[in-house]
Design an enzyme around this catalytic site. Structure first.
Site, PDB file in Angstrom:
ATOM      1  N   GLN B 237       0.828  -1.206   0.000  1.00  0.00           N
ATOM      2  CA  GLN B 237       0.000   0.000   0.000  1.00  0.00           C
ATOM      3  C   GLN B 237       0.871   1.267   0.000  1.00  0.00           C
ATOM      4  O   GLN B 237       0.349   2.364  -0.176  1.00  0.00           O
ATOM      5  CB  GLN B 237      -0.939   0.010   1.217  1.00  0.00           C
ATOM      6  CG  GLN B 237      -2.064  -1.008   1.103  1.00  0.00           C
ATOM      7  CD  GLN B 237      -3.052  -0.988   2.253  1.00  0.00           C
ATOM      8  OE1 GLN B 237      -3.299  -2.005   2.882  1.00  0.00           O
ATOM      9  NE2 GLN B 237      -3.656   0.165   2.536  1.00  0.00           N
ATOM     10  N   ARG B 384      -9.653  -0.318   7.041  1.00  0.00           N
ATOM     11  CA  ARG B 384     -10.587   0.588   6.382  1.00  0.00           C
ATOM     12  C   ARG B 384     -10.976   1.757   7.279  1.00  0.00           C
ATOM     13  O   ARG B 384     -12.158   2.089   7.439  1.00  0.00           O
ATOM     14  CB  ARG B 384     -11.832  -0.140   5.895  1.00  0.00           C
ATOM     15  CG  ARG B 384     -12.495   0.644   4.764  1.00  0.00           C
ATOM     16  CD  ARG B 384     -13.606  -0.112   4.093  1.00  0.00           C
ATOM     17  NE  ARG B 384     -14.113   0.670   2.974  1.00  0.00           N
ATOM     18  CZ  ARG B 384     -14.530   0.155   1.838  1.00  0.00           C
ATOM     19  NH1 ARG B 384     -14.498  -1.137   1.635  1.00  0.00           N
ATOM     20  NH2 ARG B 384     -14.994   0.915   0.878  1.00  0.00           N
ATOM     21  N   CYS B 385      -9.962   2.353   7.899  1.00  0.00           N
ATOM     22  CA  CYS B 385     -10.217   3.570   8.661  1.00  0.00           C
ATOM     23  C   CYS B 385      -8.903   4.293   8.806  1.00  0.00           C
ATOM     24  O   CYS B 385      -7.858   3.739   8.546  1.00  0.00           O
ATOM     25  CB  CYS B 385     -10.787   3.264  10.047  1.00  0.00           C
ATOM     26  SG  CYS B 385      -9.642   2.437  11.142  1.00  0.00           S
ATOM     27  N   GLU B 760     -13.319   5.337   3.897  1.00  0.00           N
ATOM     28  CA  GLU B 760     -13.335   4.664   5.192  1.00  0.00           C
ATOM     29  C   GLU B 760     -14.490   5.086   6.080  1.00  0.00           C
ATOM     30  O   GLU B 760     -14.777   4.442   7.081  1.00  0.00           O
ATOM     31  CB  GLU B 760     -11.985   4.908   5.864  1.00  0.00           C
ATOM     32  CG  GLU B 760     -10.877   4.326   4.976  1.00  0.00           C
ATOM     33  CD  GLU B 760      -9.477   4.694   5.390  1.00  0.00           C
ATOM     34  OE1 GLU B 760      -9.326   5.767   6.003  1.00  0.00           O
ATOM     35  OE2 GLU B 760      -8.557   3.938   5.113  1.00  0.00           O
TER      36      GLU B 760
END
Lengths: 284, 806
Positions: B237, B384-385, B760
Site C-alpha cells: 500500500q 478501512r479507517c 473509510e
C-alpha cells in the site's frame, strides 16, 4: 493449502473403480463433487494416496421416479435436485433442503452421494435421508447391498460403508402430506447451527404419521423416533409440539464450537424443530 | 461561432470532471479477469517460497533440522534465523518503533509465526518440504489476555527487551508493557466528572478482527546480480516506503531498488506494513540469484498478517441533568500481540484515537492508552479507517448511548444538544485537533427525517409491549450514529512514517496532441484512482478525463509518496494532483497569451481553454496550447508542458456522516434482519458520486461483518479459532442488506478542491450503527451495553441474561 502428492484415477465403470479401491485399501478414496474431500486434502488433514474420480463412471447420475419410488444416482448434483420438476412434486422437501446447502456455485458441483457418504455430521442430506427413511445402495467386491440411512451413520466420518464399497444410489418413497426443512446457520456456506427435517401426514385434524430428523446436533444425524411418536395421533397443538421438541432434545448431543455453546444450540434446536413442525403441519 | 460550436455546458460535460458519475476505467480489465496481480508475475527461473510456521503460541525453539527438507528433490534452500543473522536480517524494525522477528530467533511468540523459509523449484515441492522441516519446540505459558499480561508475575514474553528499559514511546511500567500514551487534561477531566450531575461508565471492547483482503499478501523479488538491481513486486500500500525500508535493511542503494505494486486486490490496511515474507523473498533471491515468489494462503493471511482493533476502552462520560456533556475520560488497554507492528504515524502510537470526542462539543477530556504484548499475531492496522479512528468512533457512539440511558433521554436528542455547531468551525477539540469544517445539525435532521425517526420510536415501543404480551419474539433496534473522522495524514510537521513526512505527490506530462499522463505517489487497491484522479485533473486542466492516463505503484517512474491508507489519497495526493494541474495551467496561460498576442493577464480560464477577456471568441484550447508548447519557440518559456507537485497538507480533513440502522432481532435464535440502513455522508466536494456510493456500500458491508460476527478469536492456548472463511465472517450478497445513501456537502476549507475522503467513513460510522441497533433493541429490558461481535449466540446470550427466555 497445497495438497500432498497423490495418484489420480479416472475409471469408466463401477467395477474398475472398486478394483482400484480393493487394490489400495484405505489409501484410496472416491471423489464425487469434492467439496469436503478436496479442502481436507489441501489442509493436509486427509492424506489420500489414490484419488478415484467418479465423474466418468456411467450410470451414477440421474433421478428416476418409478411409481412411488424415487431413485437418485450418487453423482447427481444438488443443482439437479433443485431443478428436477418430478422431484419437486414427488418429494418437495429435497428441493427445500438442497436450496439451503451453500451457494449456487457449490450446488452445481456438490453431489448428493458425496453429501450422504462422507459422514460429516454438518451435511444436510444425511438427516433428511433419515427423515425420508431412505435406503443407500452400496456396491463392493462382494456385490450389492442396501443399507437404511437410519442404520448407516456410526460416528463423525464413520459409516457402515467399507473402504472397498462405493455408494452408488439413494432411494426412498415419494412423500405425502406436509414437509419442512428448517435450518439456522450463521451465513451462506455454513453448516447448520441446528436443522430439522419434518414430514407429517394428516387425516382430518389428526396427525397420522410423523418423521423427524436433525442435522449437526450430534456426531451423526439424529432420527428421533420418539419425537415423531409424540405427534402421531395428536392434532399438533402447542402442547403436542412441546412434547415432540422435548423428545427430540433428549436424542441430541451437540458440542460447543464457534457457532456457540451447548446451551445455546439446544435452545436453537428447540426453536428450529418447533418451527419445522409448525410449517410442515400448515402444509399437511 | 455557429450552431455547431459546443456550449460551455457541453464542453464541461465532455471533460467528465468533478461531480461526474464516470464509470470506473479499471473495471474493464477486472471484470474480464485481465488484472495483473503479484501472483500473475511469472519470471524465467522463478523459485517459490513457503513458511514453516509455529503451531504454538509461545514456545522455545530448541532446534531446527532441515536435512530431510533439503534432501527432497527440487528444494533449493531452507532459511532460518541463523542464516539471516549474519546479514542482520533475522529481526526487522516495525513501523511502530519496535522490532519483529523475521524468522524465529530462539522462540516463537504467536501461532503461525514464521520459523523457516523453504525455497523450491515449484510451489508444491515447497509445501512438501515445509512438512519435512523438523522443529523441536518447548512449550511456554501462553498469555492471550492483555490484563493478565500486566499482572506482576506474568510470564515474560519479550526476552529480547531489557526489563525496565524505555520503549520507543517512553517508559515501560512492566515487562509486557509497550507504552503509555496520553492526551488531554486528566486533572480537569476528573474534576468535571467528579462534580457532574450525571456520570455514565462502561467498558467498551472493540474485538480483534482482520482486514482480510480478497488477495492475500505476497511478493516476487528478483535480484539481478549483473547490474546489481533488485526489483520487488508486492502487495504494497506504500511502495516508496517499502523501497526506502528495503534499502535501509539490505544496504542496497535506493536507486538500485525498484518496487512495483501491480494491481492490488484490496488492502484495507493489511498491506501497509512489512512482512517477513517480503524480506525472505528478497534474501532468497540474493542468495540464489533467481527470482523468488512468496504468496500467502488464506489461513496464513488470517493467522499471521496484521490484525485490526483489539481495544479495551474504559469510558466515563459526564453531563448535566439536561444532557449537556461536561467531560470524557477514556483508558484503553490495547492488545498489540507479540510485536508492536501497528501502522501509525511515528509520533502516534495509538493513531488518532484522540478524535474520540467525536462530533460533540466536550469541554474537557483525557485519553490514556496502554499498549500491551500478548501471544497473538502482531498488527493493529487501520482496517478501512484512519489510524484507530474506528475504535474512537465506536467508543464515543457507545458512550453517548449509555449516557442517554443514564439520563433517560432519547439518544438522537442527546446528540443534537451536544453537536459542535456550524458556527464553531474551525473547532479546537479538547484533545488537540482542529476540526476544519462541519454542519452536523443539518445532516442529523435530514437523516432523522429520512427514516421517519419519531414513528420508528413509536413502532419500537409498540413492539416492546407486544413482546411483553407474548405476541411476538422479535425486537426492534434503532441504531443511531453521527461520526466524525479524521483523515488525510498528514501535515509533515507532525506526521511521518519511519521519518518520511506524510506528504504526497503528482507528476503530470501533457503530450503534444493534448492527452496526458499523471503519476502519483499513492496506489489504488480498488478505490478507483485511475478514474477519479483523472476527473480532478480534467476539471483543473481542461483535458477530458478519458484522455488522461493515471499511473501509480512503480517507484522507478512515480514521484515519491507515502501511499494509500487512512483515506489519505484524495486529501493529500488528490490535492497534489490539483496543485500540479494548476502549475500546468499557469504555464499554459503564458503560452496562450503569447499565441493570442495579448498580455498574460488579459486571458482568462474557461473550462478547457484560455480566452481573451471580453472577447471569448478569441481563445486557445488546452490541446492547442499543448501542441504549441512542443513545436513553437516561445520567448522566456521552456518547451514542453509538465509539472510536479509535492503536497504537504496544512491540516487533516474531517469527513462526517449520519447513519441509521433499523434492525429486527429474534430473541430466541439471536438472528437479525436489517430492515433499513440509511447512510448520509459528507465528504466535502464529491468527485465521482458513483464511486462514492460504491465505497459506501463496500465499507458498510465490512462494518456489517465486523459488528455482526467477524473476529479473530483465540482459545486460551493461543490457537486461532477463526482461521478459515468458514468461521471468519466475510459477507456475501446474501447477508448484505440494502443501503440507502444520501449526502450533504461541506467542502474542506483548506483542500484545493474541498474534498475530504470517503473510502473509510462507512466502516467508521457503520460499526457503531449496527452495534447500537443491537444494543438499542434490548434497552427497554435494561441492557446498557453488550460487546461485539453480535453473532447469533452472543445476541441469544444477551437475551438469556436479561431473562427473555422465560
Amino acid at each position: 493449502m497445497i495438497p500432498a502428492a497423490f495418484e489420480y484415477h479416472r475409471p469408466k465403470n463401477v467395477q474398475d473403480a472398486i478394483g482400484i479401491l480393493v487394490e489400495h485399501g484405505d489409501e484410496a478414496r472416491v471423489l464425487a463433487g469434492g467439496h469436503s474431500l478436496i479442502p481436507m486434502m489441501k489442509l493436509r488433514m486427509a492424506a489420500i494416496e489414490h484419488l478415484v474420480d467418479l465423474q466418468d463412471v456411467d450410470g451414477l447420475s440421474g433421478i428416476s421416479i418409478d411409481g412411488g419410488r424415487i431413485t437418485i444416482g450418487a453423482m447427481t448434483t444438488q443443482h439437479e435436485l433443485i431443478t428436477h420438476d418430478g422431484l419437486a412434486t414427488a418429494a418437495p422437501i429435497l428441493r427445500e433442503a438442497a436450496l439451503q446447502i451453500a451457494d449456487p456455485q457449490v450446488r452445481y458441483v456438490g453431489t448428493i452421494g458425496g453429501n450422504v457418504a462422507n459422514g460429516d455430521p454438518g451435511n444436510d442430506m444425511p438427516g433428511l435421508m433419515q427423515c425420508l427413511d431412505a435406503s443407500f445402495t452400496l456396491v463392493g467386491p462382494d456385490g450389492t447391498r442396501e443399507v437404511a440411512a437410519r442404520d448407516f451413520y456410526e460416528a463423525a466420518y464413520m459409516t457402515e460403508r467399507s473402504d472397498e464399497e462405493i455408494l452408488t444410489a439413494i432411494s426412498f418413497n415419494a412423500t405425502a402430506g406436509g414437509y419442512s426443512y428448517e435450518k439456522q446457520k450463521r451465513k451462506i456456506g455454513d453448516y447448520a447451527t441446528a436443522a430439522a427435517a419434518v414430514l407429517l401426514q394428516k387425516d382430518g385434524d389428526t396427525c397420522t404419521g410423523a418423521s423427524i430428523a436433525m442435522t449437526n446436533l450430534s456426531d451423526t444425524p439424529v432420527f428421533s423416533e420418539a419425537a415423531g411418536a409424540a405427534l402421531t395421533g395428536t392434532s399438533v397443538g402447542k402442547a403436542d409440539i412441546e412434547a415432540a421438541v422435548a423428545a427430540a432434545l433428549s436424542d441430541i448431543d451437540p458440542t460447543e464450537d464457534n457457532r456457540g455453546p451447548v446451551e445455546f444450540k439446544r435452545h436453537v434446536a428447540a426453536v428450529v424443530i418447533a418451527r419445522a413442525i409448525t410449517r410442515a403441519w400448515s402444509r399437511a | 461561432m455557429n450552431d455547431l460550436t459546443p456550449t460551455r455546458e457541453e464542453r464541461t460535460a465532455k471533460l467528465k470532471g468533478l461531480g461526474t458519475s464516470r464509470k470506473r476505467v479499471e473495471d474493464v480489465r477486472f471484470t474480464q479477469g485481465k488484472g495483473n496481480y503479484v501472483d500473475d508475475v511469472k519470471l524465467p527461473g522463478m523459485l517459490h517460497g513457503d513458511f514453516v510456521r509455529s503451531p504454538y503460541a509461545h514456545a522455545r525453539v530448541k532446534s531446527i533440522n532441515i536435512d530431510a527438507a533439503m534432501a527432497l528433490p527440487g528444494v533449493i534452500a531452507v532459511l532460518t534465523a541463523k542464516d539471516l543473522e549474519p546479514l542482520s536480517l533475522h529481526w526487522m524494525p516495525t513501523l511502530a518503533g519496535d522490532k519483529q522477528m523475521v524468522l524465529a530467533d530462539g522462540k516463537v511468540l504467536f501461532q503461525g509465526q514464521e520459523v523457516a523459509f523453504v525455497v523450491a523449484e515449484d510451489r508444491y515441492i515447497a509445501a512438501d518440504a515445509v512438512e519435512l522441516v523438523e522443529v523441536d519446540y518447548e512449550e511456554l505459558p501462553v498469555i492471550t489476555d492483555p490484563f493478565k499480561a500486566l499482572e506482576p508475575d506474568a510470564t515474560v514474553l519479550r526476552e529480547d527487551l531489557e526489563p525496565g528499559a524505555d520503549g520507543a514511546h517512553g517508559p515501560r511500567k512492566h515487562h509486557n508493557h509497550i507504552f503509555l500514551w496520553e492526551e488531554g487534561d486528566a486533572e480537569a477531566t476528573n474534576q468535571a466528572i467528579d462534580s457532574a450531575e450525571v456520570v455514565a461508565e462502561e467498558m467498551v471492547y472493540y474485538h480483534r478482527t482482520h482486514p482480510c483482503p480478497l488477495e492475500t499478501c505476497g511478493s516476487v523479488a528478483s535480484m539481478d546480480k549483473v547490474n546489481g538491481k533488485l526489483t520487488l513486486w508486492g502487495t504494497f500500500q506504500a511502495p516508496h516506503v517499502v523501497r526506502t525500508v528495503a534499502s535501509l535493511l539490505s544496504g542496497i542503494e535506493e536507486h538500485n531498488i525498484r518496487v512495483i505494486s501491480p494491481d492490488i486486490g484490496g488492502g484495507f490496511g493489511n498491506k501497509v506494513g512489512v512482512y517477513p515474507g517480503y524480506v525472505c523473498s528478497i534474501v532468497a533471491s540474493i542468495v540464489t540469484g533467481r527470482p523468488v515468489k512468496w504468496i500467502e494462503d488464506r489461513m496464513d493471511n488470517l493467522m499471521a498478517t496484521a490484525f485490526a482493533r483489539d481495544y479495551w476502552m474504559k469510558g466515563k462520560i459526564s453531563a448535566t441533568k439536561d444532557g449537556k456533556i461536561t467531560g470524557l475520560h477514556c483508558h484503553v488497554t490495547a492488545d498489540h500481540g507479540a510485536f508492536d507492528a501497528c501502522a501509525d504515524p511515528t509520533k502516534f502510537p495509538a493513531g488518532f484515537f484522540h478524535i474520540c470526542t467525536g462530533s460533540y462539543d466536550i469541554p474537557v477530556a483525557y485519553v490514556g492508552v496502554d499498549g500491551v504484548y500478548t501471544n497473538k499475531a502482531p498488527g493493529g492496522v487501520a482496517y478501512r479507517c484512519s489510524f484507530r479512528v474506528t475504535e474512537a468512533a465506536y467508543f464515543i457512539e457507545r458512550m453517548i448511548e449509555v449516557l442517554a440511558i443514564e439520563l433517560n433521554m432519547d439518544a438522537a436528542e442527546l446528540r443534537r444538544i451536544n453537536f459542535i455547531r456550524k458556527d464553531q468551525f474551525p473547532y479546537q477539540s479538547a484533545l488537540g485537533w482542529e476540526y476544519d469544517s462541519g454542519d452536523y445539525h443539518t445532516a442529523w435532521d435530514k437523516a432523522l427525517a429520512a427514516v421517519g425517526y419519531d414513528d420508528l420510536r413509536k413502532e419500537q415501543a409498540a413492539q416492546v409491549e407486544a413482546f411483553k404480551r407474548g405476541e411476538t419474539r422479535k425486537l426492534l433496534g434503532i441504531g443511531l450514529t453521527h461520526f466524525t473522522e479524521i483523515v488525510g495524514a498528514g501535515p509533515v510537521k507532525n506526521c511521518d512514517i519511519l521519518g518520511m513526512g506524510m506528504f504526497d505527490s503528482c507528476e503530470i506530462r501533457i503530450h503534444p496532441t493534448g492527452s496526458a499522463i499523471a503519476r502519483l505517489g499513492t496506489i489504488s487497491q480498488g478505490q478507483g484512482h485511475a478514474t477519479t484522479f483523472a476527473q480532478i485533473l480534467a476539471s483543473e486542466i481542461g483535458i477530458p478525463a478519458d484522455s488522461i492516463t493515471i499511473e501509480e505503484g512503480d517507484t522507478d517512474t512515480a514521484p515519491y509518496g507515502l501511499g494509500t491508507y487512512g483515506s489519505r489519497s484524495t486529501p493529500v495526493a488528490g490535492a497534489a494532483t490539483a496543485m500540479a494541474g494548476r502549475k500546468i495551467r499557469a504555464k499554459a496561460q503564458m503560452i496562450a497569451a503569447y499565441l493570442l498576442e495579448v498580455h498574460d493577464d488579459d486571458v482568462e480560464w474557461d473550462v478547457d481553454r484560455f480566452q481573451v477577456k471580453g472577447a471569448p471568441e478569441r481563445f486557445k484550447t488546452m490541446a492547442e496550447i499543448a501542441y504549441a508548447s512542443y513545436n513553437q519557440a516561445i520567448p522566456g518559456v521552456e518547451p514542453g508542458l509538465e509539472a510536479v507537485s509535492y503536497y504537504d497538507p496544512p491540516n487533516m480533513t474531517y469527513p462526517f456522516g449520519a447513519y441509521i440502522c433499523v434492525m429486527e432481532i429474534d430473541a430466541d435464535t439471536g438472528e437479525h434482519d436489517i430492515r433499513q440502513f440509511y447512510a448520509l455522508d459528507d465528504c466535502g466536494t464529491r468527485i465521482n458520486p458513483m464511486v462514492i456510493e460504491g465505497q459506501v456500500h463496500g465499507g458498510l458491508t465490512e462494518a456489517l461483518a465486523i459488528a455482526m460476527g467477524q473476529e479473530i478469536a483465540y482459545d486460551e492456548l493461543g490457537n486461532v479459532k477463526t482461521g478459515t472463511l468458514m468461521d471468519f465472517f466475510l459477507p456475501t450478497a446474501w447477508e448484505t442488506p440494502n443501503y440507502t445513501t444520501d449526502h450533504t456537502e461541506t467542502p474542506s476549507p483548506h483542500h484545493p478542491i474541498g474534498a475530504k475522503g470517503v473510502g473509510e467513513s462507512p466502516n467508521v460510522g457503520g460499526v457503531p450503527a449496527f452495534s447500537n441497533a443491537v444494543n438499542d433493541a434490548f434497552r427497554a429490558f435494561g441492557l446498557r451495553h453488550t460487546h461485539m461481535p453480535h453473532d447469533h449466540w452472543r445476541i441469544w446470550k444477551t437475551a438469556n441474561d436479561l431473562g427473555l427466555h422465560g
